[in-house]
Design a protein around this motif. Structure first.
Motif, PDB file in Angstrom:
ATOM      1  N   ILE A   2       0.847  -1.203   0.000  1.00 38.45           N
ATOM      2  CA  ILE A   2       0.000   0.000   0.000  1.00 38.45           C
ATOM      3  C   ILE A   2       0.872   1.238   0.000  1.00 38.45           C
ATOM      4  N   ILE A   9       2.141   7.134  -6.514  1.00 34.45           N
ATOM      5  CA  ILE A   9       1.086   8.025  -7.011  1.00 34.45           C
ATOM      6  C   ILE A   9       1.379   9.473  -6.620  1.00 34.45           C
ATOM      7  N   LEU A 595      -3.215   5.378   6.267  1.00 37.28           N
ATOM      8  CA  LEU A 595      -3.582   6.270   5.175  1.00 37.28           C
ATOM      9  C   LEU A 595      -4.911   6.885   5.578  1.00 37.28           C
ATOM     10  N   VAL A 597      -7.808  10.008   5.507  1.00 35.68           N
ATOM     11  CA  VAL A 597      -8.387  11.053   4.663  1.00 35.68           C
ATOM     12  C   VAL A 597      -9.375  11.864   5.490  1.00 35.68           C
ATOM     13  N   PHE A 620     -12.508   6.965   5.813  1.00 32.81           N
ATOM     14  CA  PHE A 620     -12.597   5.547   5.434  1.00 32.81           C
ATOM     15  C   PHE A 620     -12.466   4.635   6.649  1.00 32.81           C
ATOM     16  N   GLN A 622     -10.260   3.960   8.922  1.00 33.17           N
ATOM     17  CA  GLN A 622      -9.090   3.104   9.077  1.00 33.17           C
ATOM     18  C   GLN A 622      -8.645   3.100  10.533  1.00 33.17           C
TER      19      GLN A 622
ATOM     20  N   TYR B   2      -8.170   1.267  -0.171  1.00 33.91           N
ATOM     21  CA  TYR B   2      -7.664   2.630  -0.029  1.00 33.91           C
ATOM     22  C   TYR B   2      -7.772   3.401  -1.354  1.00 33.91           C
ATOM     23  N   ILE B   3      -7.234   2.757  -2.398  1.00 35.29           N
ATOM     24  CA  ILE B   3      -7.142   3.427  -3.684  1.00 35.29           C
ATOM     25  C   ILE B   3      -8.543   3.682  -4.241  1.00 35.29           C
ATOM     26  N   GLY B   5     -11.313   4.033  -2.550  1.00 33.01           N
ATOM     27  CA  GLY B   5     -11.917   5.100  -1.766  1.00 33.01           C
ATOM     28  C   GLY B   5     -11.379   6.462  -2.160  1.00 33.01           C
ATOM     29  N   LEU B   6     -10.056   6.535  -2.329  1.00 36.08           N
ATOM     30  CA  LEU B   6      -9.431   7.802  -2.712  1.00 36.08           C
ATOM     31  C   LEU B   6      -9.942   8.279  -4.068  1.00 36.08           C
TER      32      LEU B   6
END
Lengths: 650, 194
Positions: A2, A9, A595, A597, A620, A622, B2-3, B5-6
């Motif tokens: 991850i 990215i 991670l 958000v 999210f 986490q 994760y990806i 959701g992002l």
């Protein structure tokens, strides 16, 4: 996997990202305005550490906690200088660093200045970093501001509480309310703030420990302050009065658990500047403060017993010429500690002197140099720094900071500063360590090199840093969780004469697609090259990789949306590895990479008299844990309402 | 996860921004009062213990830069199927952002997301006031079809899927039908909202 994907990215975005520049010292001073604070949806004063890419924070309860500025210190060493409008306030107390004891809310802050490298700033040479709060003040008439924030963390049982699926209640978190009034005349301005913060102790990671000692279920801060600014003798002067009382559960590492506690914080001070002529200014600083950890009822009668009365008298002289500017001054400081029920006080006295000079060397090269000597009995502490800023041309700049500090244990004003002379501040029967390494100064060498490319719309920056620590001492407490018990056992230990080297690098870039649409990206990498295993374990508690990505959309002056993505790599807390096994992995000594958000929306109403902010943190849901025995914050939701009525009764 | 959701988040933000360029001229120009009757289609895990009765909703809606925004309250009564669980009344106080797409003959269809606090009041006489009230974050999606019937009055049919973030998630699927009365926003109210 991850982390690798995210890094790839985010780094693909760097070539198209550009930063908003800052003039002057671009590498070590960060300034955040009230607009930055509001748009970031910050909830409490401790959250200001989220604004800086140079600060890493740990927290057990989700709000207070210890901080580190890019390897300048460890989580164990909290001697960050905190100023309100240039006046120093003693916030850190016995290793507890909680900015929320300051008696104003985040909404009452006009700007925050963060200094993340040892250097001279407003009569102080910081060793481990500096944070200054500038408080809002209105310039005309009478103003009234009010602020309220309520939060909720997900995970309540809801109707399933009446079914076999019943789970403990999580309840609401973070009730904050505050009000400020300000008024001004021709040569004066008065601001007064009150605040109330409440946090509920509901997370299952901390609740069993706290309930073992106390029936209380919430932490509460009540505070008030007044700031009077006035012009007199052609100079500017300021009077600050602070009072706060904080009923909380303070995690004390040597005990290994939270202790129900009442902290009293009081501060009264005058400071100001009087011009002698066009180039010379005299500055003064007189303050008196009280920090107290007072008794709070608990089932095992575990209490701190310490009240420290501090007095400071300072005098300085500042010169501003065409090519050179400089400052020098002296300060006397006394800390008088006493314990309820005992007659013997313990006193620490310091005499501090400083000298700082800044000048243009040649062309576009600017040099700053300063030293500070701190004398306590026969011990002399020292901080020295140099800062060189080289503006290569209109677009490119380089900055080099180097600093060296030598600090004695009594300057740190932590638990050991009092304990070495036999002054017990926790239990009367506690073991007092007094090893020989306490009588050698800790030394730190730091080097920061930064580069910035800047055009009217564009900046890209990068920096590298190096720290060498020598003759440090560190707690080496090992924690255990006895079977069928809620409280940890702490097997105390301390090691001294430790050395460490850490180095890191950072990149930061912003890009403004338009005046109303911007984004920024930062990355910090951190690594240690240690001779000591204990030091290595300490640095492993800090994420080696940190990435922040911010996206800001201002639809108009009254409506904005902000997204924040944070990546923090894995951390390891080896002194909790036994607990991990003994609790069947309820507590983990390896905290997974994160991670996270956050999304916040702000809308103003009634010509900006009313502001409403909605903030989703960790959308999210986490795992968000910053300490092996700390809370898991998860998805949470805050609603903030701000009222602002200016220029009333005019 | 994760990806994915992002990407969803970035999509919504980008879509919102692009939308802002089109319809930014007329925010808060009208107010629409929505009133509807609701009927539960599914309550998933709650179904073992409760049944959802009919409910009602009231919602105030206005154009908002890149979409429409509305504030509303949805009420539903949950009746216990067994003696061990008390009845409870739920109130979902929410804000919704939705985008409308014009179809034919004045009709339109819209999709939106709503979020807010889901308040539950339990008919539990043994519990304290603190224990008999619960609130939790809820997020939902809405699809709505509107058709004009009079100058200022429109008929609508909509469906909502809502997740309440209790420890064991509550997943609620409703259908509703009602009317919208729309009027020009009074100047004093428009000044306040702007």
């Amino acid at each position: 996997m991850i982390s690798r994907t995210v890094v790839i990215i985010l780094f693909c975005l760097i070539p198209v990202c550009i930063i908003n520049g800052q003039s002057g010292d671009f590498a070590t001073i960060e300034i955040f305005t009230s607009e930055d604070i509001r748009e970031a949806g910050l909830v409490n004063l401790n959250d200001i550490t989220l604004l800086s890419n140079n600060i890493e924070k740990t927290s057990i309860n989700g709000y207070s906690g210890n901080i580190v500025f890019n390897g300048l210190s460890t989580f164990q060493n909290q001697d960050v200088i905190v100023l309100i409008n240039g006046q120093q306030i003693d916030v850190a107390f016995l290793g507890d660093f909680n900015l929320d004891v300051l008696p104003f809310n985040i909404d009452q802050v006009d700007s925050v200045i963060i200094v993340s490298s040892p250097m001279y700033y407003k009569n102080y040479l910081s060793r481990s970093g500096l944070i200054e709060f500038i408080i809002k003040k209105e310039t005309a008439g009478f103003s009234l501001n009010a602020f309220q924030s309520i939060g909720n963390e997900i995970g309540d049982p809801g109707p399933f509480a009446y079914t076999p699926y019943r789970t403990p209640n999580v309840d609401k978190l973070g009730f904050l309310a505050g009000m400020s009034i300000s008024t001004s005349g021709t040569d004066w301005n008065l601001v007064s703030n009150i605040k109330l913060n409440e946090n509920f102790v509901t997370d299952q990671a901390i609740r069993p420990r706290i309930n073992e000692l106390s029936a209380e279920s919430k932490a509460r801060i009540l505070g008030a302050n007044a700031i009077l600014s006035y012009n007199f003798l052609n100079g500017s002067h300021q009077f600050i009065f602070n009072f706060s009382e904080n009923s909380d559960f303070v995690y004390f590492p040597l005990f290994g658990n939270e202790i129900p506690n009442k902290r009293v914080h009081r501060h009264i001070g005058f400071n100001g500047e009087i011009p002698i002529n066009k180039k010379l200014k005299l500055s003064y600083n007189i303050t008196n403060g009280i920090n107290e950890f007072a008794k709070s009822e608990n089932s095992r009668d575990l209490n701190f017993n310490l009240k420290v009365n501090s007095t400071l008298l300072g005098l300085g002289l500042a010169y501003t010429g065409l090519r050179i500017k400089g400052s020098m001054g002296m300060e006397y400081r006394k800390y008088d500690a006493n314990r309820s029920g005992f007659n013997n006080d313990e006193q620490l006295e310091f005499m501090r002197s400083y000298f700082d000079v800044g000048f243009k060397v040649i062309g576009n090269i600017f040099q700053h140099t300063g030293i500070q000597l701190t004398k306590n009995q026969s011990n002399n502490g020292f901080v020295g720094y140099t800062k060189t800023i080289w503006n290569l041309n209109n677009y490119n700049s380089l900055q080099l900071n180097t600093a060296y500090s030598s600090t004695w244990i009594n300057q740190e004003l932590n638990y050991y500063s009092w304990a070495i002379s036999g002054f017990t501040v926790f239990n009367e029967d506690e073991t007092i360590y007094n090893p020989s390494f306490f009588y050698r100064p800790k030394k730190t060498l730091s080097i920061d090199l930064a580069y910035r490319f800047s055009s009217p719309k564009t900046v890209i920056g990068g920096n590298i840093f190096y720290r060498r620590h020598k003759d440090f001492y560190l707690d080496n407490t090992i924690y255990n969780l006895p079977q069928d018990e809620n409280l940890f056992d702490a097997l105390e230990g301390i090691e001294g004469g430790l050395s460490s080297q850490v180095a890191g690098a950072g990149l930061q870039a912003d890009y403004n697609f338009s005046p109303n649409f911007s984004n920024s990206l930062s990355y910090v990498y951190f690594s240690s090259f240690d001779e000591s295993n204990l030091f290595k374990d300490e640095w492993n508690k800090i994420p080696a990789n940190r990435i922040h990505y911010k996206l800001m959309i201002r639809v108009n002056n009254g409506f904005s949306i902000r997204g924040l993505v944070r990546y923090l790599s894995e951390t390891r807390w080896l002194n909790f590895r036994n607990v991990s096994v003994q609790s069947n992995e309820k507590y983990k000594h390896i905290l997974n990479e994160k991670l996270l958000v956050d999304l916040s929306l702000q809308k103003s109403f009634w010509q900006e008299k009313v502001w409403i902010s909605i903030l989703f943190k960790n959308i999210f849901n986490q795992e968000e844990i910053y300490h092996p025995v700390g809370v898991n914050l998860g998805l949470r939701f805050y609603l903030q309402v701000r009222l602002k009525f200016d220029n009333l009764f005019e | 996860m994760y990806i994915k959701g992002l990407l969803i988040l970035l999509f919504f933000i980008t879509a919102s921004f692009c939308g802002a360029q089109e319809s930014v001229q007329n925010p808060f120009s009208t107010i629409g009062i929505n009133a509807s009757f609701n009927r539960s289609i599914s309550i998933e895990d709650l179904d073992e213990f409760w049944e959802a009765d009919y409910g009602v909703s009231v919602r105030f809606e206005t154009p908002f830069y890149f979409s429409h925004v509305s504030l509303g309250l949805d009420y539903t009564k949950f009746t216990s199927k067994k003696n061990l669980q008390p009845d409870f009344n739920s109130f979902f106080l929410s804000m919704m952002l939705n985008r409308k797409l014009d179809l034919f003959s004045g009709t339109n269809i819209s999709a939106g997301i709503k979020f807010g606090t889901f308040i539950m009041l339990f008919d539990d006489t043994d519990a304290t006031e603190f224990e008999s009230t619960e609130s939790e974050l809820a997020i939902g999606a809405n699809v709505k079809f509107e058709a004009p019937i009079l100058k200022n009055i429109r008929l609508y049919l909509s469906t909502d899927f809502t997740t309440v973030f209790t420890n064991k998630r509550m997943k609620l699927w409703d259908a509703s039908g009602g009317i919208i009365y729309t009027f020009v926003t009074p100047k004093w109210l428009k000044d306040f909202l702007e």
